[in-house]
Design an enzyme around this catalytic site. Sequence first.
Site, mmCIF file in Angstrom:
data_model
loop_
_atom_site.group_PDB
_atom_site.id
_atom_site.type_symbol
_atom_site.label_atom_id
_atom_site.label_comp_id
_atom_site.label_asym_id
_atom_site.label_seq_id
_atom_site.Cartn_x
_atom_site.Cartn_y
_atom_site.Cartn_z
ATOM 1 C CE1 TYR A 130 -3.029 -3.030 0.187
ATOM 2 C CE2 TYR A 130 -4.481 -1.455 1.244
ATOM 3 C CZ TYR A 130 -4.287 -2.672 0.628
ATOM 4 O OH TYR A 130 -5.345 -3.518 0.445
ATOM 5 C CE LYS A 182 1.285 -17.605 -1.270
ATOM 6 N NZ LYS A 182 0.383 -18.778 -1.214
ATOM 7 C CG ASP A 216 -2.512 -19.760 0.472
ATOM 8 O OD1 ASP A 216 -1.777 -19.550 1.461
ATOM 9 O OD2 ASP A 216 -2.127 -20.392 -0.529
ATOM 10 C CG ASP A 240 -7.915 -3.932 2.780
ATOM 11 O OD1 ASP A 240 -9.000 -3.860 3.381
ATOM 12 O OD2 ASP A 240 -7.673 -3.308 1.729
HETATM 13 MG MG MG Z 1 -10.695 -2.808 3.507
#
Ligand code: MG
Length: 345
Positions: A130, A182, A216, A240
Amino acid sequence: MTTTHPSQAIPATLVPGDGIGPEITDAVVEILEVAGAPFAWDVQHGGMAAIAAGGDPLPPALLDSIRRTRLALKGPLTTPVGGGFRSVNVRLREEFKLYANVRPARTLIPGGRYEDIDIVLVRENLEGLYVGFEHYIPIDGDPQAAAISSGVNTRAGSRRIAEFAFDYAVRNGRKKVTIVHKANVLKALTGIFLEAAKDVARRYEGRVAVDDRIVDACAMQLVLDPWRFDVIVTTNLFGDILSDEIAGLVGGLGMAPGANIGEDAAIFEAVHGSAPDIAGRGVANPLALLLAAAMMLDHVGHGTTARRVRDAIDGVLREDGVRTGDLHGRASTRDITAALVRRLR
Ligand code: MG
Ligand code: NAI
């Protein structure tokens, strides 16, 4: 405007916000007062109200107030469409280095798809994918033939969010922190996060258990067996996505509180928006903002009052059966406020 309390008052900024914001902040302020919360509110305008007054949805007076109090309860702000306004939330995040986004999800109303969910997700809020390092590469006359995005996770940022999560676990009597990553594929970007978090975990040995999970697999386990999770700490993008998944386990964003905690301030809010479709009708549910206020009480060391507020919410929803329209009830904002006040008095 500043209202003051007698002794031990804790100055805090209050942003009523837009749409249903003023209705639900009024309700929450009244309930907190009865509960004996210590806040001395400095009421400041943001969002559309502030645009009307001075053209900026995040005016200097509001920023100055938060700089002074370092603590805020924020109603939802309508993001004006067009006009080139940058998101108020992003500006606040940057301004106050709000590196931790905390989203607890707890079953409040029995009879949903899952019972007894109680998970807290701690999301790194400033780094990862981000950071906005994005660009296109032109090839053969196509100016956007390839898109490139770079993520940035620092060891310091990873340690900081891990320390926050483990401290949170200790302070809130939580048993386990799950590090979600990950690192099998994004070996550098999320490997550094995993290593830093494991390092931090060692200092909490014997106090907080730790495990780690690939994102995952975590997403699947959250659906199959959510009760195995307690506190989750993860990077920005995964956080998120997983925080919305976790909100879904307890019936959606409707009653979800969130905290943005940083070096320079802590800002508490409901996850929902300004609900223009029901604004001014006195039917909005104030519980998400009230739950955010309970997190704020925990944050300033008033955990006993926070617990009383949460117990009152449980009682009103489960025993008194007072519920607003979004929860398929018929109570108004006033009705549910009165029911909470009765329990807290
Ligand atoms: Mg969000
Ligand atoms: P929203 O969350 O305001 O509304 C979605 C639906 O949920 C609507 O039907 C609304 O009536 C209902 N709802 C939301 N909160 C409720 C409550 N407390 N009680 C009862 N019903 C409730 O999302 P929407 O419509 O996408 O956004 C409206 C505005 O809010 C936009 O300008 C958006 O940018 C802003 N927004 C602000 C946020 C913030 O300040 N943190 C977060 C999300 C949206």
